[in-house]
Each structure stands twice: as structure tokens, then as C-alpha cells.
Design a protein around this motif. Structure first.
Motif, PDB file in Angstrom:
ATOM      1  N   ASN A 135       0.630  -1.198  -0.019  1.00  0.00           N
ATOM      2  CA  ASN A 135      -0.023   0.035  -0.034  1.00  0.00           C
ATOM      3  C   ASN A 135       0.730   1.235   0.125  1.00  0.00           C
ATOM      4  O   ASN A 135       0.641   2.148   0.611  1.00  0.00           O
ATOM      5  CB  ASN A 135      -0.948  -0.107   1.064  1.00  0.00           C
ATOM      6  N   MET A 136       2.059   1.117  -0.940  1.00  0.00           N
ATOM      7  CA  MET A 136       2.708   2.225  -1.114  1.00  0.00           C
ATOM      8  C   MET A 136       3.522   2.491  -2.362  1.00  0.00           C
ATOM      9  O   MET A 136       3.368   1.576  -3.108  1.00  0.00           O
ATOM     10  CB  MET A 136       3.856   2.383   0.237  1.00  0.00           C
ATOM     11  N   ALA A 137       4.146   3.647  -2.379  1.00  0.00           N
ATOM     12  CA  ALA A 137       5.041   3.842  -3.519  1.00  0.00           C
ATOM     13  C   ALA A 137       6.240   4.540  -3.181  1.00  0.00           C
ATOM     14  O   ALA A 137       6.432   5.004  -2.157  1.00  0.00           O
ATOM     15  CB  ALA A 137       4.094   4.492  -4.861  1.00  0.00           C
ATOM     16  N   ARG A 138       7.390   4.189  -4.187  1.00  0.00           N
ATOM     17  CA  ARG A 138       8.523   5.098  -3.792  1.00  0.00           C
ATOM     18  C   ARG A 138       8.771   6.255  -4.624  1.00  0.00           C
ATOM     19  O   ARG A 138       8.735   5.979  -5.801  1.00  0.00           O
ATOM     20  CB  ARG A 138       9.615   3.671  -4.037  1.00  0.00           C
ATOM     21  N   ASP A 178      19.909  22.155 -13.891  1.00  0.00           N
ATOM     22  CA  ASP A 178      18.944  22.582 -14.757  1.00  0.00           C
ATOM     23  C   ASP A 178      17.648  21.586 -14.997  1.00  0.00           C
ATOM     24  O   ASP A 178      16.613  22.080 -15.756  1.00  0.00           O
ATOM     25  CB  ASP A 178      19.531  22.473 -16.456  1.00  0.00           C
ATOM     26  N   TYR A 179      17.776  20.417 -14.254  1.00  0.00           N
ATOM     27  CA  TYR A 179      16.821  19.407 -14.465  1.00  0.00           C
ATOM     28  C   TYR A 179      16.536  18.915 -13.210  1.00  0.00           C
ATOM     29  O   TYR A 179      17.031  18.735 -12.414  1.00  0.00           O
ATOM     30  CB  TYR A 179      17.422  18.355 -15.418  1.00  0.00           C
ATOM     31  N   LEU A 180      15.042  18.851 -13.044  1.00  0.00           N
ATOM     32  CA  LEU A 180      14.442  18.324 -11.571  1.00  0.00           C
ATOM     33  C   LEU A 180      13.389  17.351 -11.996  1.00  0.00           C
ATOM     34  O   LEU A 180      12.375  17.635 -12.982  1.00  0.00           O
ATOM     35  CB  LEU A 180      14.095  19.429 -10.999  1.00  0.00           C
ATOM     36  N   SER A 181      13.451  16.238 -11.734  1.00  0.00           N
ATOM     37  CA  SER A 181      12.483  15.286 -11.999  1.00  0.00           C
ATOM     38  C   SER A 181      11.918  14.491 -10.629  1.00  0.00           C
ATOM     39  O   SER A 181      12.562  14.385  -9.839  1.00  0.00           O
ATOM     40  CB  SER A 181      13.100  14.025 -12.953  1.00  0.00           C
ATOM     41  N   LEU A 182      10.598  13.857 -10.800  1.00  0.00           N
ATOM     42  CA  LEU A 182       9.738  13.178  -9.965  1.00  0.00           C
ATOM     43  C   LEU A 182       9.359  12.037 -10.432  1.00  0.00           C
ATOM     44  O   LEU A 182       8.957  12.095 -11.349  1.00  0.00           O
ATOM     45  CB  LEU A 182       8.704  14.109  -9.295  1.00  0.00           C
ATOM     46  N   LYS A 183       9.633  10.830  -9.813  1.00  0.00           N
ATOM     47  CA  LYS A 183       9.208   9.682 -10.333  1.00  0.00           C
ATOM     48  C   LYS A 183       8.516   8.762  -9.297  1.00  0.00           C
ATOM     49  O   LYS A 183       9.193   8.687  -7.834  1.00  0.00           O
ATOM     50  CB  LYS A 183      10.139   8.900 -10.929  1.00  0.00           C
ATOM     51  N   LEU A 184       7.557   7.881  -9.550  1.00  0.00           N
ATOM     52  CA  LEU A 184       7.075   6.957  -8.536  1.00  0.00           C
ATOM     53  C   LEU A 184       7.372   5.573  -9.035  1.00  0.00           C
ATOM     54  O   LEU A 184       7.238   5.360 -10.340  1.00  0.00           O
ATOM     55  CB  LEU A 184       5.606   7.236  -8.418  1.00  0.00           C
ATOM     56  N   GLY A 215      -0.408   5.107 -12.070  1.00  0.00           N
ATOM     57  CA  GLY A 215      -1.162   6.319 -12.144  1.00  0.00           C
ATOM     58  C   GLY A 215      -2.244   6.697 -11.137  1.00  0.00           C
ATOM     59  O   GLY A 215      -3.238   7.332 -11.089  1.00  0.00           O
ATOM     60  N   TYR A 216      -1.765   6.178 -10.127  1.00  0.00           N
ATOM     61  CA  TYR A 216      -2.865   6.053  -8.713  1.00  0.00           C
ATOM     62  C   TYR A 216      -2.686   7.211  -7.971  1.00  0.00           C
ATOM     63  O   TYR A 216      -3.511   7.821  -7.617  1.00  0.00           O
ATOM     64  CB  TYR A 216      -2.692   4.910  -8.043  1.00  0.00           C
ATOM     65  N   LEU A 217      -1.441   7.521  -7.768  1.00  0.00           N
ATOM     66  CA  LEU A 217      -1.004   8.906  -7.010  1.00  0.00           C
ATOM     67  C   LEU A 217      -0.935  10.117  -7.793  1.00  0.00           C
ATOM     68  O   LEU A 217      -0.230   9.972  -8.981  1.00  0.00           O
ATOM     69  CB  LEU A 217       0.523   8.492  -5.982  1.00  0.00           C
ATOM     70  N   GLN A 218      -1.469  11.115  -7.504  1.00  0.00           N
ATOM     71  CA  GLN A 218      -0.973  12.248  -8.183  1.00  0.00           C
ATOM     72  C   GLN A 218      -0.032  13.300  -7.661  1.00  0.00           C
ATOM     73  O   GLN A 218      -0.309  13.686  -6.475  1.00  0.00           O
ATOM     74  CB  GLN A 218      -2.694  13.166  -8.386  1.00  0.00           C
ATOM     75  N   LEU A 219       1.033  13.457  -8.190  1.00  0.00           N
ATOM     76  CA  LEU A 219       2.291  14.419  -7.559  1.00  0.00           C
ATOM     77  C   LEU A 219       1.724  15.816  -7.831  1.00  0.00           C
ATOM     78  O   LEU A 219       1.221  16.247  -8.926  1.00  0.00           O
ATOM     79  CB  LEU A 219       3.461  13.911  -8.314  1.00  0.00           C
ATOM     80  N   GLU A 220       1.689  16.498  -6.880  1.00  0.00           N
ATOM     81  CA  GLU A 220       1.587  17.997  -6.828  1.00  0.00           C
ATOM     82  C   GLU A 220       3.046  18.751  -6.293  1.00  0.00           C
ATOM     83  O   GLU A 220       2.936  19.222  -5.206  1.00  0.00           O
ATOM     84  CB  GLU A 220       0.588  18.547  -5.998  1.00  0.00           C
ATOM     85  N   PRO A 221       3.971  18.708  -7.381  1.00  0.00           N
ATOM     86  CA  PRO A 221       5.127  19.172  -6.925  1.00  0.00           C
ATOM     87  C   PRO A 221       5.339  20.785  -6.775  1.00  0.00           C
ATOM     88  O   PRO A 221       4.761  21.557  -7.483  1.00  0.00           O
ATOM     89  CB  PRO A 221       6.163  18.906  -7.896  1.00  0.00           C
ATOM     90  N   PRO A 276      -5.266  14.058   3.344  1.00  0.00           N
ATOM     91  CA  PRO A 276      -6.163  13.141   3.891  1.00  0.00           C
ATOM     92  C   PRO A 276      -7.300  12.548   3.104  1.00  0.00           C
ATOM     93  O   PRO A 276      -7.949  13.626   2.631  1.00  0.00           O
ATOM     94  CB  PRO A 276      -6.562  13.872   5.238  1.00  0.00           C
ATOM     95  N   GLU A 277      -7.533  11.482   3.008  1.00  0.00           N
ATOM     96  CA  GLU A 277      -8.570  10.881   2.183  1.00  0.00           C
ATOM     97  C   GLU A 277      -8.381  10.973   0.729  1.00  0.00           C
ATOM     98  O   GLU A 277      -9.492  10.931  -0.001  1.00  0.00           O
ATOM     99  CB  GLU A 277     -10.000  11.132   2.785  1.00  0.00           C
ATOM    100  N   THR A 278      -7.389  11.232   0.114  1.00  0.00           N
ATOM    101  CA  THR A 278      -7.086  11.438  -1.053  1.00  0.00           C
ATOM    102  C   THR A 278      -5.762  10.750  -1.745  1.00  0.00           C
ATOM    103  O   THR A 278      -4.991  10.390  -0.784  1.00  0.00           O
ATOM    104  CB  THR A 278      -7.071  13.000  -1.673  1.00  0.00           C
ATOM    105  N   ASN A 279      -5.498  10.602  -2.945  1.00  0.00           N
ATOM    106  CA  ASN A 279      -4.202  10.443  -3.401  1.00  0.00           C
ATOM    107  C   ASN A 279      -3.373  11.458  -4.043  1.00  0.00           C
ATOM    108  O   ASN A 279      -2.493  11.146  -4.878  1.00  0.00           O
ATOM    109  CB  ASN A 279      -4.493   9.354  -4.549  1.00  0.00           C
ATOM    110  N   ARG A 280      -3.585  12.707  -3.590  1.00  0.00           N
ATOM    111  CA  ARG A 280      -3.046  13.951  -3.880  1.00  0.00           C
ATOM    112  C   ARG A 280      -1.745  14.102  -3.222  1.00  0.00           C
ATOM    113  O   ARG A 280      -1.786  14.151  -1.939  1.00  0.00           O
ATOM    114  CB  ARG A 280      -3.857  15.222  -3.762  1.00  0.00           C
TER     115      ARG A 280
END
Length: 495
Positions: free
Chosen positions: A199-202, A212-218, A223-229, A246-250
Motif C-alpha cells: 500500500n505504498m509507492a517509492r 537545470d533538470y529536476l524530476s519526480l518519479k514513482l 497512475g494512482y497517486l497524483q504528484l503536486e510538486p 487526507p482521504e485522497t491520493n494527492r
């Protein structure tokens, strides 16, 4: 004249010898047991521990002789030493060869390789749908065998939905007294009868050396968690905060990243059932089986008739429970512990709730000599700060498990000093390496270490060291614990 002088000297010599006897006190020889006790006293007298509550119990596994005790009956927060209780009860009740059985059903019919209906899975509380049992690869395909089974039965596409029945456990996703601040992290992952990748992701946050470059990966990323950087490159520091709303996947990721730096964190998800079904659909598509319907919790179906005519396709069988136990104890996996309590309630109580499972745990531990009224069992993992138990209770459980028919399996599931698990880096290169089998316990201002130590004579000692309420650096506490372990493994009765 000479004779009278001699008579005068005799009482003077006698008085002198008598007074010398008062000055000289022969050194008392301490027994090995007394010396051990004195040495442990010296260790816990460390000035940095003046605010701490320290509880210790050391006992011979074979004879039951108490070699040392200090506040042994004082109730303290065990942190993950709580898993000793949960694991012992689960091993006794389920047995080491127990296997989870997850049935997979279909509705409708198969036509030209297409399932004209739904794929329906009934949760079994199986935690092994995880990277740990998939060659350790976070981005491996956990459901590859399921795809092969569908192909073998002539199914190459699914027209309907992927439906999950999660009625084995109740709907309470967190333990009693868990900190709200921790719910975004994998160690507080929500409890459910369905578990995909614990029940987790890395989360990986990466910056190149130029900035110059910044990335986020799971990983995995169905496609379950929605990243908001909300991130920026900073020349001198990497400081990030993570919050799953809370109570979301954001998942909000905020802070600064230094050029050339990376950051890794295991984050939790919301709604284990839909997470499992979404990941199953994603993997099947990736493995060449398109799924045209949606992941759906059976509780949310508008038409219950969709389940009425389901028929069994196959049953997924997990690895033996002893392998689950090993991960639970060596890695201190909280979700496994919590799910086991609910599983015990479902199989041996009146339902898959913590309260029902706790009754089973406490009834089992009563047979190991621990009165249920003597301690507080508020969750299965030790995350709750409402758990309380004394060193004497832990050593009682450990000693009785030592002689249980599953005792060797239980002992080998514990972390081994300098070898593996949560103490793989501790006592490495010392005489205690490979001779201490013990469970760690770690929450704020609490560190515990309880298990078995093999002495210089080959005798097994059962021990529990519990430290609460300290304000010093936790490394001071762990150093004291390690020195106590060295004393135990070096102990020699001299017989």
C-alpha cells in the motif's frame, strides 16, 4: 632485664597485628552473575540517560534464572517490540506453512479470447503482492503469473470491470492513536484486506549536477497517486516535505533540492482496495491483456447482480507464512503486523477487526504466561503510543517461544546482529555479531531491543532492554544497548 623486655614486646606486637587486621580487608570475589549485573548497572548509569526510564530483564532460557533486572515490571512503550506479541500469536495460530488463498472469479463468458464480463477478486489479507516477493524489484510485474493464468484459460482481453470484494476486514484503515503527521508515509500505510506493494509507492526526486533538470518519479506507478510538486533548485541544501492530502491520493511535494542530489521516500496511498485493482488493471494491460472496464470496489456497485453469477477461475496461493513472518520481523513491516491482527480476528474471532484480532492475540499470549490485564495492546505494530508492556512480559513470551515447537522459526525470523534486518549494521565485527537475535523498537523518545543472546558458553539468554523518555541523541541509547549485548555474548559462568 632481657626477659622482662621480651614480655613487654609481646602484647605490643599483638595489638599491632590486631590493628593491621582491621586495616586489611580481603577483596570480595564477585561471581560471574554478580559481575554481569554490576557491568550492566554501569552501562545504564550513563549521564545522558538521566531523564530516561530504563527497564531491563535478562534471564537464562534453559533454567529461567534471572541474571539481571532493573524496572523489569515497569510498563513502557515497546514501539516495534509490539511485533513480538503479534508475531508469536500469529505463528502459533496460523502455523509456519499457512498460505493465503485469494480466489479469482469471472462473470459472463469468453468469446474469441475476450472475457465478456468482469474479473472479480476476493481479498484474503495476503500481503505478498509486493516487490519483496517479486525478485525485490520495485518496478517488477507482481501479477505476471495471473496474466499467464488468464492466457492459459483463453482470456486475452477483458471487456468488463475489475471488481474487488474486501469484506474480510473492516473499513478502519489506521491503528488506534496513530499520529496524523505520519499518515503520508509508508510505515503508516492504510490497513486493508487488499494490499498491493504494501500500500505504498517509492518517490524519487532527482536533480542533475547543473541544476537545470529536476524530476519526480514513482515506482511502481500505475497512475494512482497524483504528484503536486512545489520544488526549487537550491545551491546549498536539500529539504523536502511530503503531505498526502487526507482521504485522497494527492501527494504534495514541497521544498528545495541541491544540484546533483536525490531524495527517496516511501509514501502511502489512499484506499487499498481501489489501489490493488488499479494496479492489477495496469499490470494486465502492460502484460498484453487490455482491460476496458474500471477498477471497482464491490461495496460501491450500483448493481449487486454483477456478482451473483460469478464462477471460480483460479485460486492464487501465497508463499508459506514463515516467509511473511521473516519480512515482518527483520524489516519491522508495520502493515503486515496490522493485517495479521485482523486476519486472526477473521479466522478465529467474530470478524476481521482489530478488536476481534486483539482478543485472539491476548488469549494466545495468556497460554504463554502473560495475563491480558498486565499490558496494553492497542495496535499490532507498535506505532501507537498507547501500547504498554514491561520487560518481564517480553522475556516471558520470548522464553516460552524458545521452547515452542515453532521456536526455531520464530528465533530465525528475528533480525541478527551484524548480519541482517534492522540490526544488520549494529555490532558488526564484534564478538556479538551473529549471536544476537533481537527485535528493535523505534518511535520518538523510545528505543527497545529484545530477543536472544548466545553466551561465550553457548548458553541462550533471553533479554529485553527498554528505554523511554530520553532526551539525548538516540545513538547514545543504542550504544548502551549494544554494549549490553556485548556483555551478554561475552558472559562466561566459569564452571
Amino acid at each position: 632485664m632481657g626477659k622482662s623486655n621480651k614480655l613487654w614486646l609481646f602484647p605490643a606486637i599483638l595489638v599491632f597485628l590486631t590493628s593491621c587486621a582491621g586495616w586489611y580487608q580481603p577483596k570480595t570475589m564477585l561471581s560471574p552473575e554478580q559481575r554481569l549485573s554490576q557491568q550492566i548497572d554501569q552501562q545504564i548509569a550513563t549521564p545522558e540517560l538521566q531523564t530516561a526510564v530504563v527497564g531491563i530483564m535478562v534471564q537464562s532460557a534453559s533454567s529461567g534464572e534471572i541474571l539481571y533486572q532493573h524496572n523489569a515490571n515497569t510498563l513502557m512503550m515497546p514501539a516495534s517490540n509490539q511485533k513480538i506479541l503479534t508475531a508469536a500469536a500469529a505463528l502459533i495460530k496460523l502455523g509456519p506453512e499457512f498460505r493465503y488463498q485469494t480466489p479469482v472469479y469471472i462473470s459472463g463468458h469468453i468469446e474469441a479470447g475476450i472475457l465478456k464480463g468482469d474479473l472479480i477478486i476476493v481479498a484474503s489479507g495476503d500481503p505478498t503482492f509486493s516487490f519483496r516477493f517479486c525478485e525485490g524489484k520495485m518496478d517488477g510485474f507482481i501479477f505476471r503469473a495471473w496474466a499467464d493464468s488468464l492466457h492459459a484459460r483463453g482470456i486475452y482481453a477483458i471487456e468488463g470491470d475489475v471488481i474487488g470484494i474486501d469484506d474480510l476486514f473492516d473499513e478502519e484503515p489506521v491503528g488506534y492513536g496513530w499520529s496524523l503527521n505520519n499518515l503520508s508515509y509508508a510505515y503508516s500505510a492504510p490497513i486493508g484486506a487488499f494490499m498491493y506493494n504494501e500500500n505504498m509507492a517509492r518517490l524519487f526526486v532527482l536533480s542533475d549536477s547543473t541544476g537545470d533538470y529536476l524530476s519526480l518519479k514513482l515506482k511502481p506507478d500505475p497512475g494512482y497517486l497524483q504528484l503536486e510538486p512545489d520544488l526549487e533548485i537550491h545551491p546549498n541544501a536539500t529539504e523536502l516535505s511530503i503531505l498526502r492530502i487526507p482521504e485522497t491520493n494527492r501527494l504534495k511535494v514541497k521544498g528545495k533540492v541541491q544540484p546533483g542530489e536525490y531524495y527517496i521516500e516511501n509514501v502511502s496511498i489512499h484506499n487499498p482496495t481501489v489501489h490493488f485493482l488499479s494496479a492489477l488493471k495496469w499490470e494486465l494491460v502492460m502484460l498484453g491483456i487490455p482491460v476496458y472496464g474500471q477498477p471497482k470496489d464491490a461495496d460501491d456497485l450500483g448493481n449487486p447482480e454483477k456478482l451473483a453469477k460469478k464462477r471460480l477461475l483460479f485460486v492464487h496461493q501465497s508463499l508459506p507464512f514463515k516467509q511473511v513472518l521473516t519480512v515482518l520481523m527483520k524489516e519491522s513491516q508495520n502493515l503486515y503486523a496490522e493485517s495479521l491482527v485482523k486476519l486472526l480476528g477473521a479466522r478465529f474471532g467474530k470478524g476481521g477487526s482489530f478488536d476481534e484480532g486483539a482478543k485472539v492475540v491476548q488469549a494466545t499470549l495468556r497460554r504463554l504466561g502473560v495475563d491480558p490485564n498486565a499490558y496494553c495492546y492497542k495496535d499490532g505494530s507498535g506505532l501507537s503510543r498507547y501500547n504498554y508492556i514491561a520487560p518481564v512480559h517480553l522475556t516471558t513470551i520470548l522464553r516460552n517461544m524458545f521452547y515452542h515447537r515453532y521456536g526455531q522459526i520464530f528465533r530465525e525470523a528475528l533480525p541478527i546482529a551484524g548480519v541482517d534486518g534492522t540490526i544488520d549494521y549494529r555490532l558488526k565485527g564484534t564478538p556479538a555479531q551473529g549471536r544476537v537475535f533481537a527485535k528493535t523498537g523505534t518511535i520518538s523518545n523510545a528505543r527497545c531491543l529484545s530477543g536472544y543472546a548466545i553466551t561465550q558458553d553457548g548458553e541462550t539468554l533471553v533479554f529485553s532492554t527498554m528505554f523511554n523518555n530520553f532526551l539525548c541523541d538516540a545513538n547514545v541509547v543504542m550504544d548502551v544497548q549494544d554494549r549490553i549485548c556485548l556483555l551478554l555474548t561475552s558472559f562466561h559462568r566459569g564452571k
